[in-house]
Write a protein that holds these residues in place. Sequence first.
Motif: not given
Length: 207
Positions: A109-110, A171, A175-176, A201-204
């Motif tokens: 998660k970001e 974040r 950046s996602r 993977d950077v996610k909300k």
Amino acid sequence: MIFSILSFLEGLMADKKHLQIEEEEDERNLNYKPPVQKSLEEIQELDKDDESLVKYKQTLLGQVLRADLSVPNVQVTRMTLLCDEAPGPLTMDLTGDLQALKEKSLALKEGVTYRLKIDYKVNREIVAGLRYHHVINIKGVHIGKVSYMVGSYAPKAEEYEFVFPDDEAPRGLMSRGSYAIRSRFTDDDKNVYLDWEWKLDVKKDWD
């Protein structure tokens, strides 16, 4: 460790390139020369008539393991992202098909704080100057690299682990996405024990 605002800004100015780790000399270490490597048998034979020194070496080195020449001296077995906020374990098995890992993703998660942990075994001989390196690309753009000294280790039956300093996932909407990472585990003698590619993977959110 994996991300920083500075490296991200530098990456926006970089040319697109394949994930590539380049060995670079640290200017602070240009005069550094790795010690001459000795086998455990040679070390055990040194000063073997000095009882106190023999006991000291046994304390440092433990019991000498029977050599298994069918496996590498250093085996990197697992990589884990340690994050107190994660809903489940974020672990990657490094003992299987490395090609399959290119499509393997770990998700964060970001904005969360996390640490990277590497598990590995030393099987036969003392290994000097283990190092971990990685480079990061997103959509073909190189955005950063890191290199950490892990240390020198004697062989033993149990696995070692090395936990890296805290890092923070980026974040924000920009950046996602999916970050392609190439990692490498080496030593002072330039032996490459593992070289693999994976995705972060950077996610909300965690879902």
